[in-house]
Design a protein around this motif. Structure first.
Motif, PDB file in Angstrom:
ATOM      1  N   HIS A  98       0.839  -1.198   0.000  1.00 58.26           N
ATOM      2  CA  HIS A  98       0.000   0.000   0.000  1.00 58.26           C
ATOM      3  C   HIS A  98       0.874   1.249   0.000  1.00 58.26           C
ATOM      4  N   LYS A  99       0.280   2.372  -0.403  1.00 57.42           N
ATOM      5  CA  LYS A  99       1.049   3.607  -0.572  1.00 57.42           C
ATOM      6  C   LYS A  99       1.048   4.492   0.664  1.00 57.42           C
ATOM      7  N   TYR A 100      -0.082   4.524   1.383  1.00 59.21           N
ATOM      8  CA  TYR A 100      -0.248   5.508   2.447  1.00 59.21           C
ATOM      9  C   TYR A 100      -0.656   4.828   3.753  1.00 59.21           C
ATOM     10  N   ASP A 101      -0.278   5.489   4.867  1.00 62.12           N
ATOM     11  CA  ASP A 101      -0.653   4.956   6.178  1.00 62.12           C
ATOM     12  C   ASP A 101      -2.168   4.874   6.312  1.00 62.12           C
ATOM     13  N   ILE A 102      -2.860   5.943   5.934  1.00 59.73           N
ATOM     14  CA  ILE A 102      -4.327   5.961   5.971  1.00 59.73           C
ATOM     15  C   ILE A 102      -4.843   6.576   4.681  1.00 59.73           C
ATOM     16  N   VAL A 103      -5.764   5.874   4.039  1.00 55.16           N
ATOM     17  CA  VAL A 103      -6.483   6.412   2.882  1.00 55.16           C
ATOM     18  C   VAL A 103      -7.935   6.597   3.323  1.00 55.16           C
ATOM     19  N   PRO A 104      -8.366   7.830   3.570  1.00 55.02           N
ATOM     20  CA  PRO A 104      -9.731   8.050   4.066  1.00 55.02           C
ATOM     21  C   PRO A 104     -10.776   7.362   3.194  1.00 55.02           C
ATOM     22  N   GLY A 105     -11.681   6.630   3.858  1.00 55.19           N
ATOM     23  CA  GLY A 105     -12.735   5.923   3.146  1.00 55.19           C
ATOM     24  C   GLY A 105     -12.326   4.573   2.609  1.00 55.19           C
ATOM     25  N   HIS A 106     -11.035   4.226   2.713  1.00 58.20           N
ATOM     26  CA  HIS A 106     -10.546   2.977   2.118  1.00 58.20           C
ATOM     27  C   HIS A 106      -9.621   2.244   3.106  1.00 58.20           C
ATOM     28  N   PRO A 107     -10.186   1.619   4.124  1.00 58.46           N
ATOM     29  CA  PRO A 107      -9.342   0.941   5.118  1.00 58.46           C
ATOM     30  C   PRO A 107      -8.492  -0.174   4.523  1.00 58.46           C
ATOM     31  N   ASP A 108      -9.001  -0.863   3.508  1.00 58.32           N
ATOM     32  CA  ASP A 108      -8.249  -1.980   2.939  1.00 58.32           C
ATOM     33  C   ASP A 108      -7.071  -1.523   2.090  1.00 58.32           C
ATOM     34  N   GLU A 109      -6.963  -0.221   1.846  1.00 59.68           N
ATOM     35  CA  GLU A 109      -5.813   0.329   1.133  1.00 59.68           C
ATOM     36  C   GLU A 109      -4.857   1.041   2.090  1.00 59.68           C
ATOM     37  N   SER A 110      -5.119   0.946   3.380  1.00 60.22           N
ATOM     38  CA  SER A 110      -4.352   1.683   4.386  1.00 60.22           C
ATOM     39  C   SER A 110      -3.322   0.784   5.058  1.00 60.22           C
ATOM     40  N   GLU A 162     -15.249   5.532   7.680  1.00 60.40           N
ATOM     41  CA  GLU A 162     -16.123   6.691   7.846  1.00 60.40           C
ATOM     42  C   GLU A 162     -15.374   8.015   7.732  1.00 60.40           C
ATOM     43  N   MET A 163     -14.056   7.976   7.628  1.00 59.89           N
ATOM     44  CA  MET A 163     -13.245   9.189   7.614  1.00 59.89           C
ATOM     45  C   MET A 163     -13.435   9.963   6.315  1.00 59.89           C
ATOM     46  N   GLN A 164     -13.640  11.268   6.461  1.00 57.08           N
ATOM     47  CA  GLN A 164     -13.737  12.148   5.307  1.00 57.08           C
ATOM     48  C   GLN A 164     -12.350  12.700   4.964  1.00 57.08           C
ATOM     49  N   VAL A 165     -12.139  13.006   3.699  1.00 58.63           N
ATOM     50  CA  VAL A 165     -10.870  13.605   3.297  1.00 58.63           C
ATOM     51  C   VAL A 165     -10.780  15.000   3.907  1.00 58.63           C
ATOM     52  N   PRO A 166      -9.760  15.273   4.746  1.00 58.99           N
ATOM     53  CA  PRO A 166      -9.656  16.594   5.380  1.00 58.99           C
ATOM     54  C   PRO A 166      -9.457  17.695   4.343  1.00 58.99           C
ATOM     55  N   GLU A 167      -9.829  18.893   4.723  1.00 63.00           N
ATOM     56  CA  GLU A 167      -9.656  20.036   3.836  1.00 63.00           C
ATOM     57  C   GLU A 167      -8.177  20.206   3.494  1.00 63.00           C
ATOM     58  N   GLU A 227      -6.143  -8.643  17.433  1.00 61.87           N
ATOM     59  CA  GLU A 227      -7.314  -8.315  18.240  1.00 61.87           C
ATOM     60  C   GLU A 227      -8.452  -7.953  17.287  1.00 61.87           C
ATOM     61  N   ASP A 228      -9.312  -8.905  17.030  1.00 58.01           N
ATOM     62  CA  ASP A 228     -10.352  -8.728  16.018  1.00 58.01           C
ATOM     63  C   ASP A 228     -11.247  -7.528  16.315  1.00 58.01           C
ATOM     64  N   GLU A 229     -11.550  -7.317  17.591  1.00 57.58           N
ATOM     65  CA  GLU A 229     -12.489  -6.262  17.963  1.00 57.58           C
ATOM     66  C   GLU A 229     -11.918  -4.870  17.681  1.00 57.58           C
ATOM     67  N   SER A 230     -10.646  -4.651  18.011  1.00 55.69           N
ATOM     68  CA  SER A 230     -10.047  -3.335  17.760  1.00 55.69           C
ATOM     69  C   SER A 230      -9.804  -3.126  16.267  1.00 55.69           C
ATOM     70  N   VAL A 231      -9.460  -4.185  15.550  1.00 57.21           N
ATOM     71  CA  VAL A 231      -9.290  -4.070  14.099  1.00 57.21           C
ATOM     72  C   VAL A 231     -10.602  -3.636  13.454  1.00 57.21           C
ATOM     73  N   ALA A 232     -11.710  -4.189  13.932  1.00 60.12           N
ATOM     74  CA  ALA A 232     -13.018  -3.798  13.392  1.00 60.12           C
ATOM     75  C   ALA A 232     -13.295  -2.321  13.661  1.00 60.12           C
ATOM     76  N   LEU A 233     -12.893  -1.836  14.838  1.00 59.42           N
ATOM     77  CA  LEU A 233     -13.100  -0.426  15.171  1.00 59.42           C
ATOM     78  C   LEU A 233     -12.250   0.482  14.282  1.00 59.42           C
ATOM     79  N   ILE A 234     -10.967   0.151  14.109  1.00 60.93           N
ATOM     80  CA  ILE A 234     -10.088   0.970  13.269  1.00 60.93           C
ATOM     81  C   ILE A 234     -10.574   0.936  11.822  1.00 60.93           C
ATOM     82  N   HIS A 235     -11.043  -0.219  11.374  1.00 63.20           N
ATOM     83  CA  HIS A 235     -11.588  -0.348  10.013  1.00 63.20           C
ATOM     84  C   HIS A 235     -12.769   0.609   9.834  1.00 63.20           C
TER      85      HIS A 235
END
Length: 718
Positions: free
Chosen positions: A347-359, A396-401, A383-391
């Motif tokens: 993957h390219k980026y630590d976090i891709v807003p809206g795309h957890p599977d690309e993060s 749900e993350m919007q691209v910041p301004e 830890e399946d439960e925390s992974v689900a939360l981070i996912h």
């Protein structure tokens, strides 16, 4: 009764006489009547110049002295061999009933440790108190014992069925600081023994889903404690902080807020009377405690921020995960990794807003392979439960301004001659070097994370003022867009896979018959025994191929124009003046900074380990752009600091471009701007702190030169 004292005195007298005669005989026998004693020291090196003198009679007084007694060295208190010796529990040890003076506690969110449950206790010396701190670990009195026991219930859904205690980690506060000691529980569950080397214990349990699970649980060794508990230069507890303790605990006499209870029982001082005035972390498992983002950030902070912060071991990664961080880039949004290797998962980026599977972040939390998993140690399961939360948080993350990358230049597999010519023409005709310098300094571009300009920067990559071979515009274009095509000499990397599955990528610092020594962006030295290397091959550039892929084409053109003019005669020539180029910026500032006593605040800064200092660098003209420095919301205040080295005591002159809107401190002491021409300094690293009110300042930059003063000049190095 006959006294023995005259006899003793006579004996002592005879001993003195014999000693005098012995010395005289030695002197007479050692030198003839016309001989001097053997020369020594400088005389021995110049025998021809030694003058022979006759020996003169000497009066020798011999005195019998008692051999001075050696001072007894204060024995350093050793950790106790058995957990029971600390007196933390009463009754059977396995029941863990706290003894008198021992306080149980719990946290809002806790570190994941392969699903182990935990019980926590603290014991403060009688009559002593813990001092409350709002943002960092509390100040504990010497002698404090903090214990955390890890255990597995037989059935997670019915803990009353029984449990198996695995280990207890103890933190002891001595005069010299904290130390950590792991204790391993015996099979009989009657006590735990110190196990500094660590251990692996096979555990099994019935999970929340009713499935039977098992795992080889790893008990850390004593040195592993430092990996999590070291913040900058300090070894300190992680859990006992206001924001984690601000919750109710079910005490024997009923539930009560822990901060209130600790204050009421006399072990804590300085906490707010109303716990709602103290910081409070969300409980990541409790949906009622905060939003998805707040709970995800709480989990990331307690599990990752002890490394990923401005003072943690992973500070050079640029990924900072304290809950107080507000900059999306520092959280990983469209941030390229600096040294992920296989840990990027392609993957390219630590976090891709809206795309957890690309993060990358989610990929590493789901990985268990060494060199890919995050956190790097302390767990072998997901830890399946925390992974689900981070996912869910990333989804749900919007691209910041300002982070829209849809118009980014993208990545290049290759560049044709026509493309190179087109870029070169745009740089020459449309490039804006001044804007390019501003882009170079942006946190998102992160150039200073590797490169230096005139010595300012992290220093891992090449100094951009030093020739690296072909410096043509085409070379710079390819170096920026195709960093793997031409890696500068001395910055080639290697990839290593060890027999334990760990992967490393870095620059070779040293290699001998026994080991290979690498350096990467997060670790200055990685020692790998040759015997453990299973695979080794040439690596790629540590500059990510997509380093500028999110920038619009015009930004890349402007950046290239700046690089072509950097160091050339003119506006972007680095001045030889003794100007400060490396700064630290307090980011974020405490929200109440405008209301606190400034002198007290600055004096307390060395102890404020909860505050975050970020690196910042001057422009090529030596000025720090203050408007790019983070400020308190709804405030024009900035706080920055710089250091300089003094090699010989004396006076220095501090030359600033303007003093309006400034308050200044030298090593914590307030300085009158009128005295800047002659400040007395002692040898060592000296520090100047500036509090700046931009509303009162016409020049929105700060330029600082350090010179030897005219009167009794000190020897200094900015």
């Amino acid at each position: 009764m006959v006294s023995s004292r005259p006899h003793s005195a006579s004996a002592a007298g005879r001993w003195r006489i014999w000693l005098v005669w012995g010395c005289l005989i030695a002197l007479i026998g050692g030198c003839g009547p016309n001989e001097a004693p053997p020369p020594s020291g400088d005389q021995a090196q110049e025998p021809a110049q030694v003058e022979k003198v006759a020996a003169k009679p000497a009066t020798v007084v011999a005195e019998v002295k008692k051999t001075p007694k050696k001072k007894k060295r204060k024995r350093r208190e050793r950790p106790k061999p058995y957990l029971s010796e600390y007196g933390l529990f009463e009754g059977p040890m396995a029941e863990m009933r706290p003894a008198a003076g021992v306080m149980p506690y719990d946290l809002n969110s806790a570190l994941f440790s392969d699903y182990a449950w935990k019980s926590r206790f603290i014991k403060v010396p009688e009559g002593e108190k813990i001092e409350y701190r709002e943002g960092t670990a509390f100040e504990f009195p010497v002698g404090t014992v903090i214990a955390k026991t890890f255990y597995f219930p037989t059935d997670f859904n019915d803990p009353a069925q029984g449990r198996r205690l695995i280990e207890t980690r103890v933190l002891l506060l001595r005069e010299s600081g904290w130390i950590g000691v792991p204790y391993l529980w015996n099979d009989e569950q009657t006590d735990a023994v110190s196990e500094v080397a660590g251990e692996t214990v096979n555990v099994s349990w019935t999970h929340y889903d009713g499935e039977q699970r098992s795992n080889p649980y790893i008990v850390p060794n004593a040195n592993d404690c430092k990996r999590c508990h070291t913040t900058g230069e300090f070894f300190e507890p992680i859990g006992p902080r206001a924001r984690y303790l601000n919750k109710d605990y079910d005490y024997p006499d009923g539930p009560e807020n822990q901060l209130v209870h600790w204050t009421r029982t006399g072990i804590l001082t300085g906490a707010p009377d109303d716990p709602s005035q103290a910081p409070k972390s969300a409980a990541w498992k409790d949906e009622q405690s905060g939003t998805v983002a707040e709970r995800a950030r709480a989990w990331l902070e307690i599990n990752c921020a002890h490394c990923h912060s401005s003072t943690g071991p992973a500070r050079n990664s640029g990924l900072h995960l304290l809950a107080s961080v507000t900059d999306p880039y520092k959280l990983g949004v469209y941030k390229t990794p600096v040294a992920a290797g296989r840990g990027s998962g392609g993957h390219k980026y630590d976090i891709v807003p809206g795309h957890p599977d690309e993060s990358i972040m989610l990929f590493r939390l789901m990985a268990t392979h060494p060199g890919m998993a995050m956190p790097e140690f302390g767990r072998s399961l997901v830890e399946d439960e925390s992974v689900a939360l981070i996912h869910r948080w990333i989804e749900e993350m919007q691209v910041p301004e300002g982070f829209d990358v849809s118009n980014g230049i993208g990545e290049f597999e290759t560049l044709t001659d026509e493309q190179l010519a087109e870029f070169a023409q745009e740089v020459a005709e449309q490039g804006d070097a001044a804007r390019g310098e501003e882009i170079f300094h942006r946190q998102r571009v992160n150039c200073f994370k590797c490169h230096t300009i005139g010595g300012a920067g992290e220093g891992f990559g090449p100094d951009l003022l030093k020739p690296l071979g072909d410096q043509s515009l085409n070379y710079l274009i390819e170096a920026l867009l195709l960093p793997n095509k031409a890696i500068p000499k001395g910055f080639e990397t290697v990839n290593v896979v060890t027999d334990s599955g760990e992967t490393y990528a870095g620059i070779v610092l040293e290699e001998n018959d026994s080991e290979l020594v690498l350096r990467d962006l997060t670790r200055p030295e990685i020692r790998i025994p040759h015997s453990s290397i299973e695979q080794r091959n040439a690596g790629v550039s540590l500059m990510p191929a997509n380093a500028v892929s999110t920038l619009p084409r015009q930004d890349v053109v402007d950046l290239l124009r700046f690089l072509t003019e950097l160091g050339q005669p003119g506006e972007f020539q680095v001045t030889p003046a003794p100007v400060i180029r490396s700064w630290q910026v307090l980011d974020p500032l405490p929200s109440n900074i405008a209301r606190v006593d400034a002198n007290r605040f600055i004096a307390d800064l060395p102890q404020r380990r909860d505050l975050t200092w970020e690196a910042a660098y001057s422009r090529t003209n030596g000025a720090l752009a203050l408007e790019s420095v983070m400020a308190v919301p709804q405030s024009s205040l900035r706080i920055v600091r710089c250091q300089f080295n003094v090699t010989e005591a004396g006076n220095v002159a501090v030359k600033l471009n303007a003093t309006d809107g400034l308050r200044i401190w030298l090593d914590g002491d307030a300085v009158d701007p009128a005295q800047l021409n002659s400040l007395n300094v002692e040898p060592g690293t000296r520090e100047i702190t500036f509090m700046i009110d931009l509303d009162q300042r016409d020049d929105k930059t700060l330029r600082c030169e350090i010179h030897p003063a005219a009167n009794r000049p000190a020897a200094v190095q900015p």
